[in-house]
Enzyme design. Structure first.
Site, PDB file in Angstrom:
ATOM      1  N   GLY A  91      18.148  47.108  21.754  1.00 42.12           N
ATOM      2  CA  GLY A  91      18.733  46.672  20.492  1.00 42.12           C
ATOM      3  C   GLY A  91      18.416  47.636  19.361  1.00 42.12           C
ATOM      4  O   GLY A  91      19.294  48.007  18.571  1.00 42.12           O
ATOM      5  N   HIS A  92      17.165  48.063  19.309  1.00 43.66           N
ATOM      6  CA  HIS A  92      16.681  48.869  18.178  1.00 43.66           C
ATOM      7  C   HIS A  92      17.461  50.180  18.025  1.00 43.66           C
ATOM      8  O   HIS A  92      17.986  50.482  16.953  1.00 43.66           O
ATOM      9  CB  HIS A  92      15.196  49.161  18.411  1.00 43.66           C
ATOM     10  CG  HIS A  92      14.501  49.908  17.327  1.00 43.66           C
ATOM     11  ND1 HIS A  92      14.231  49.354  16.097  1.00 43.66           N
ATOM     12  CD2 HIS A  92      14.009  51.182  17.277  1.00 43.66           C
ATOM     13  CE1 HIS A  92      13.587  50.246  15.344  1.00 43.66           C
ATOM     14  NE2 HIS A  92      13.455  51.362  16.034  1.00 43.66           N
ATOM     15  N   GLY A 109      14.473  43.394  23.776  1.00 48.00           N
ATOM     16  CA  GLY A 109      13.172  42.941  23.258  1.00 48.00           C
ATOM     17  C   GLY A 109      13.240  41.565  22.602  1.00 48.00           C
ATOM     18  O   GLY A 109      12.205  40.995  22.244  1.00 48.00           O
ATOM     19  N   TYR A 122      21.470  46.489   6.435  1.00 50.37           N
ATOM     20  CA  TYR A 122      21.045  47.197   7.645  1.00 50.37           C
ATOM     21  C   TYR A 122      21.360  46.333   8.860  1.00 50.37           C
ATOM     22  O   TYR A 122      20.882  45.210   8.971  1.00 50.37           O
ATOM     23  CB  TYR A 122      19.551  47.504   7.538  1.00 50.37           C
ATOM     24  CG  TYR A 122      18.933  48.177   8.744  1.00 50.37           C
ATOM     25  CD1 TYR A 122      19.624  49.120   9.495  1.00 50.37           C
ATOM     26  CD2 TYR A 122      17.621  47.879   9.120  1.00 50.37           C
ATOM     27  CE1 TYR A 122      19.035  49.742  10.588  1.00 50.37           C
ATOM     28  CE2 TYR A 122      17.022  48.497  10.209  1.00 50.37           C
ATOM     29  CZ  TYR A 122      17.732  49.416  10.938  1.00 50.37           C
ATOM     30  OH  TYR A 122      17.146  50.029  12.022  1.00 50.37           O
ATOM     31  N   HIS A 179      14.301  40.661  19.592  1.00 50.33           N
ATOM     32  CA  HIS A 179      13.909  40.584  18.178  1.00 50.33           C
ATOM     33  C   HIS A 179      15.075  40.357  17.225  1.00 50.33           C
ATOM     34  O   HIS A 179      14.891  40.394  16.002  1.00 50.33           O
ATOM     35  CB  HIS A 179      13.170  41.865  17.770  1.00 50.33           C
ATOM     36  CG  HIS A 179      11.772  41.931  18.314  1.00 50.33           C
ATOM     37  ND1 HIS A 179      11.511  41.834  19.652  1.00 50.33           N
ATOM     38  CD2 HIS A 179      10.572  42.062  17.708  1.00 50.33           C
ATOM     39  CE1 HIS A 179      10.201  41.906  19.848  1.00 50.33           C
ATOM     40  NE2 HIS A 179       9.611  42.043  18.680  1.00 50.33           N
ATOM     41  N   TYR A 185      18.763  44.444  10.693  1.00 47.28           N
ATOM     42  CA  TYR A 185      18.223  43.241  10.043  1.00 47.28           C
ATOM     43  C   TYR A 185      19.371  42.242   9.970  1.00 47.28           C
ATOM     44  O   TYR A 185      19.847  41.868   8.897  1.00 47.28           O
ATOM     45  CB  TYR A 185      17.680  43.555   8.647  1.00 47.28           C
ATOM     46  CG  TYR A 185      16.464  44.465   8.651  1.00 47.28           C
ATOM     47  CD1 TYR A 185      15.632  44.551   9.763  1.00 47.28           C
ATOM     48  CD2 TYR A 185      16.131  45.231   7.527  1.00 47.28           C
ATOM     49  CE1 TYR A 185      14.517  45.385   9.766  1.00 47.28           C
ATOM     50  CE2 TYR A 185      15.015  46.058   7.528  1.00 47.28           C
ATOM     51  CZ  TYR A 185      14.212  46.135   8.645  1.00 47.28           C
ATOM     52  OH  TYR A 185      13.109  46.952   8.642  1.00 47.28           O
ATOM     53  N   CYS A 228       7.036  48.114  14.969  1.00 45.88           N
ATOM     54  CA  CYS A 228       6.595  46.943  15.723  1.00 45.88           C
ATOM     55  C   CYS A 228       6.684  47.247  17.220  1.00 45.88           C
ATOM     56  O   CYS A 228       7.774  47.476  17.744  1.00 45.88           O
ATOM     57  CB  CYS A 228       7.472  45.754  15.367  1.00 45.88           C
ATOM     58  SG  CYS A 228       7.112  44.314  16.365  1.00 45.88           S
TER      59      CYS A 228
HETATM   60  P1  FDA Z   1      17.384  41.950  21.100  1.00 49.62           P
HETATM   61  O1  FDA Z   1      17.120  42.015  22.548  1.00 49.62           O
HETATM   62  O2  FDA Z   1      17.331  40.626  20.425  1.00 49.62           O
HETATM   63  O3  FDA Z   1      18.753  42.678  20.800  1.00 49.62           O
HETATM   64  C1  FDA Z   1      19.276  42.828  19.500  1.00 49.62           C
HETATM   65  C2  FDA Z   1      20.790  43.054  19.597  1.00 49.62           C
HETATM   66  O4  FDA Z   1      21.057  44.177  20.426  1.00 49.62           O
HETATM   67  C3  FDA Z   1      21.528  41.890  20.253  1.00 49.62           C
HETATM   68  O5  FDA Z   1      22.851  41.824  19.747  1.00 49.62           O
HETATM   69  C4  FDA Z   1      21.576  42.290  21.707  1.00 49.62           C
HETATM   70  O6  FDA Z   1      22.606  41.664  22.459  1.00 49.62           O
HETATM   71  C5  FDA Z   1      21.784  43.791  21.599  1.00 49.62           C
HETATM   72  N1  FDA Z   1      21.213  44.491  22.740  1.00 49.62           N
HETATM   73  C6  FDA Z   1      19.919  44.486  23.126  1.00 49.62           C
HETATM   74  N2  FDA Z   1      19.760  45.250  24.203  1.00 49.62           N
HETATM   75  C7  FDA Z   1      20.975  45.756  24.510  1.00 49.62           C
HETATM   76  C8  FDA Z   1      21.437  46.612  25.540  1.00 49.62           C
HETATM   77  N3  FDA Z   1      20.607  47.103  26.451  1.00 49.62           N
HETATM   78  N4  FDA Z   1      22.761  46.908  25.590  1.00 49.62           N
HETATM   79  C9  FDA Z   1      23.613  46.406  24.671  1.00 49.62           C
HETATM   80  N5  FDA Z   1      23.221  45.586  23.659  1.00 49.62           N
HETATM   81  C10 FDA Z   1      21.903  45.268  23.585  1.00 49.62           C
HETATM   82  N6  FDA Z   1      13.872  47.685  12.796  1.00 49.62           N
HETATM   83  C11 FDA Z   1      13.625  48.944  12.372  1.00 49.62           C
HETATM   84  O7  FDA Z   1      14.553  49.742  12.244  1.00 49.62           O
HETATM   85  N7  FDA Z   1      12.344  49.349  12.092  1.00 49.62           N
HETATM   86  C12 FDA Z   1      11.283  48.530  12.252  1.00 49.62           C
HETATM   87  O8  FDA Z   1      10.137  48.934  12.008  1.00 49.62           O
HETATM   88  C13 FDA Z   1      11.520  47.199  12.712  1.00 49.62           C
HETATM   89  N8  FDA Z   1      10.492  46.320  12.858  1.00 49.62           N
HETATM   90  C14 FDA Z   1      10.741  45.027  13.304  1.00 49.62           C
HETATM   91  C15 FDA Z   1       9.682  44.129  13.450  1.00 49.62           C
HETATM   92  C16 FDA Z   1       9.938  42.828  13.883  1.00 49.62           C
HETATM   93  C17 FDA Z   1       8.786  41.886  14.041  1.00 49.62           C
HETATM   94  C18 FDA Z   1      11.265  42.423  14.142  1.00 49.62           C
HETATM   95  C19 FDA Z   1      11.549  41.003  14.581  1.00 49.62           C
HETATM   96  C20 FDA Z   1      12.319  43.305  14.001  1.00 49.62           C
HETATM   97  C21 FDA Z   1      12.060  44.621  13.568  1.00 49.62           C
HETATM   98  N9  FDA Z   1      13.109  45.527  13.410  1.00 49.62           N
HETATM   99  C22 FDA Z   1      12.842  46.798  12.975  1.00 49.62           C
HETATM  100  C23 FDA Z   1      14.492  45.122  13.682  1.00 49.62           C
HETATM  101  C24 FDA Z   1      14.875  45.523  15.113  1.00 49.62           C
HETATM  102  O9  FDA Z   1      15.157  46.908  15.138  1.00 49.62           O
HETATM  103  C25 FDA Z   1      16.136  44.746  15.548  1.00 49.62           C
HETATM  104  O10 FDA Z   1      15.894  43.377  15.520  1.00 49.62           O
HETATM  105  C26 FDA Z   1      16.574  45.204  16.940  1.00 49.62           C
HETATM  106  O11 FDA Z   1      17.925  44.859  17.138  1.00 49.62           O
HETATM  107  C27 FDA Z   1      15.728  44.560  18.005  1.00 49.62           C
HETATM  108  O12 FDA Z   1      16.036  45.044  19.268  1.00 49.62           O
HETATM  109  P2  FDA Z   1      15.583  44.181  20.543  1.00 49.62           P
HETATM  110  O13 FDA Z   1      16.065  44.863  21.744  1.00 49.62           O
HETATM  111  O14 FDA Z   1      14.141  43.869  20.419  1.00 49.62           O
HETATM  112  O15 FDA Z   1      16.333  42.816  20.263  1.00 49.62           O
END
Ligand code: FDA
Length: 542
Positions: free
Chosen positions: A193-194, A122, A481, A124, A484, A186
């Site tokens: 990632g989450h 995502g 966390y 984030h 974060y 969100c």
């Molecule tokens: P992204 O794609 O940037 O990945 C984050 C990390 O995970 C990176 O190191 C990436 O390489 C790795 N990764 C991603 N996909 C992977 C995969 N398929 N395999 C292996 N590694 C992978 N948290 C929370 O607990 N509760 C909440 O309510 C929120 N709300 C929130 C709102 C907003 C606006 C933001 C910017 C962030 C949050 N967060 C959150 C934090 C969020 O959980 C955290 O940023 C996650 O890592 C985001 O996952 P993404 O896949 O979106 O990010």
């Protein structure tokens, strides 16, 4: 093998900052610059390698995008959430796989071509680690891997790692109005990632973290093998549920346990300024919110009010509630436990669980749930976040000093999230996320800005605030966390990473679970291919 790892671990600790296993693909910066002149032949060679590792029926031409591709920029920008990194170093290739074969081929060819891999679901990540790097790299963006298969009869869902939380919630609610999933608020956050970093939201006091509700996963490892829970083994399955997927491989999909939600849930929001007694309310909230019934979630959001009006800016605290039940039940509980908040029937709104998802995402509950399918973030701001955990209520003087600092920065936001409930029942070693029974609440500090020149000032303020909070929050380690992400806590050196160096940030995120993560990493990725600034380090085996 276990004996070898134990000895290696003891040696690293003893030797202090002795350097550790370096990524075998380690390509020097000099080589990178020489490489630029051979760009197009390298591009061809990477693409040939990629195709040669695919069955002929699986070769598609819209998977790899070079910097010369017309779609390169729009794909790269599509999920950059934090504009602080929009001008950072760019990946050599963007790979947008449609299936496991494409990921396998990318891993194999990245190794052959001495390229780092960053995985993005995502986008984030607070520090942009899914799409930036200081060494030559490739981004695997999983936005095509986002099917959601919901089985209501057996109460589970398989979800592709590139799906967003909004897509997951939407798909569940399309099949059932009494099932949900306990993850973040969100909707554009990616499940890849989450969930691999923990994942909490408004029903985590009832059901725990997202990672606590994973029952199986598919992952592509460093050798290009597709693993499931059985073939990866319980240690690796444990590690990817909170320890961050990026250290261990590419998570392809999760099998999630769906949870039951009532037909009717209730929300309220009560906002009080300092002048209306917010300090006293926060004092009381600290001592009771973690003890509330697990159906009741009330977080406290601290921010500046009147920033642009003629009145002096002040601090306001918003107490936002989700209750898994009717208004009647909620009132009988909150009026008894927290009468000072003055919640009445008029403050409460009953709705379905999926409407509460819209509500906490900032949408009107009258909107169609279709808005949850919108993946584009269209962020126009830069931000910096940090986190803390609190074991003992912060005294009044501490809160007053905190509010004084908050009022200095009009775009600052602090979110205080109550623990307790189910979080208290789960063992702190059950997953890598360690902060369970002893904690009253977690704090997220956030500041945002839209003018690049303000970056230093805003980050400076954030670091001062973090320093100020030191006496009031958890110590030894000062807990944080992982989701974060905060590179102020420490970062791995490149290409060598020492255990001692990584412990700086690793113990803060994972506490006593850090050493188990190191052991799992050492076995799963011994040459540290999946390196990043905060990846789990590898022990040097004899
Ligand atoms: P992204 O794609 O940037 O990945 C984050 C990390 O995970 C990176 O190191 C990436 O390489 C790795 N990764 C991603 N996909 C992977 C995969 N398929 N395999 C292996 N590694 C992978 N948290 C929370 O607990 N509760 C909440 O309510 C929120 N709300 C929130 C709102 C907003 C606006 C933001 C910017 C962030 C949050 N967060 C959150 C934090 C969020 O959980 C955290 O940023 C996650 O890592 C985001 O996952 P993404 O896949 O979106 O990010």
């Amino acid at each position: 093998m276990v004996g070898k790892i134990t000895r290696a671990y003891e040696r690293e600790v003893k030797e202090g900052d002795v350097k550790m296993a370096s990524p075998k693909f380690g390509m020097s910066i000099l080589f990178f610059f020489l490489c630029i002149s051979f760009c197009s032949s390298t591009d061809q060679s990477f693409q040939q390698c990629f195709s040669s590792h695919l069955p002929p029926s699986n070769i598609t031409y819209d998977v790899i995008f070079t910097q010369n591709s017309s779609q390169y920029s729009s794909i790269l920008q599509s999920s950059i959430r934090n504009l602080r990194f929009s001008n950072a170093s760019k990946p050599r290739y963007l790979v947008t796989p449609y299936n496991e074969d494409h990921i396998q081929a990318t891993i194999i060819c990245s190794k052959e071509h001495h390229m780092h891999v960053r995985v993005r679901s995502g986008g984030h990540d607070y520090e942009g680690l899914s799409y930036i790097s200081d060494v030559p790299f490739i981004v695997i963006d999983l936005f095509h891997i986002r099917s959601v298969m919901v089985d209501i009869k057996n109460e589970y869902a398989w979800v592709g790692a590139g799906a967003t939380l909004g897509e997951l919630y939407y798909s569940i609610s399309a099949k059932s109005n009494v099932h949900g999933f306990p993850a973040g608020s969100c909707p554009t956050v990616g499940v890849g990632g989450h969930i691999s970093g923990g994942g909490f939201g408004t029903i985590f006091r009832k059901y725990g973290l997202a990672a606590d509700n994973v029952i199986d996963a598919k992952m592509i490892d460093v050798n290009g093998n597709v693993l499931d829970r059985k073939s990866m083994g319980e240690d690796l399955f444990w590690a990817i549920r909170g320890g961050g997927g990026a250290s261990f491989g590419v998570i392809f999909s999760w099998k999630l346990k769906l949870v039951r939600v009532p037909l009717t849930v209730t929300v309220f929001k009560t906002v009080k300024s300092l002048e209306q007694g917010a300090t006293k309310l926060v004092q009381k909230w600290q001592n009771i919110a973690y003890k509330f019934h697990h159906d009741l979630f009330v977080h406290a959001v601290i921010q500046v009010t009147n920033p642009n009006s003629n009145q002096n800016p002040t601090v306001q605290v918003s107490f936002d509630c989700l209750f898994l039940g009717t208004t009647e039940r909620l009132l009988s509980s909150i009026q008894r436990s927290f009468p000072e908040l003055g919640v009445t029937q008029e403050n409460c709104t009953e709705m379905s669980w999926i409407q509460s998802v819209l509500y906490f995402a900032g949408y009107s509950i009258a909107e169609s749930a279709d808005v949850l399918l919108n993946r584009t973030t269209q962020s126009t701001q830069s931000f910096k976040g940090k986190s803390d955990y609190v074991k003992e209520a912060i005294p009044k003087t501490g809160l007053e000093g905190l509010f004084k600092m908050v009022v200095e920065e009009e775009t600052s936001v602090l979110i205080l999230t109550p623990y307790g409930g189910r979080m208290k029942q789960i063992k702190s070693s059950a997953t890598p996320f360690p902060y369970r029974s002893e904690y009253l609440y977690g704090i997220q500090y956030m500041i945002s800005w839209d003018v690049a020149e303000e970056t230093g000032k805003r980050i400076g303020w954030m670091r001062r605030l973090y320093k100020y909070m030191e006496p009031y929050v958890s110590t030894a380690p000062r807990a944080a966390y992982f989701n974060y992400r905060d590179l102020d806590l420490g970062r791995n050196s490149y290409p060598n990473t020492s255990y001692v160096e990584s412990s700086e940030w690793g113990l803060k995120y994972f506490n006593h679970n850090f050493n188990r993560l190191v052991r799992v990493k050492t076995l799963a990725d011994p040459h540290n291919f999946f390196w990043n600034e905060q990846s789990i380090p590898v022990l040097r085996l004899e």
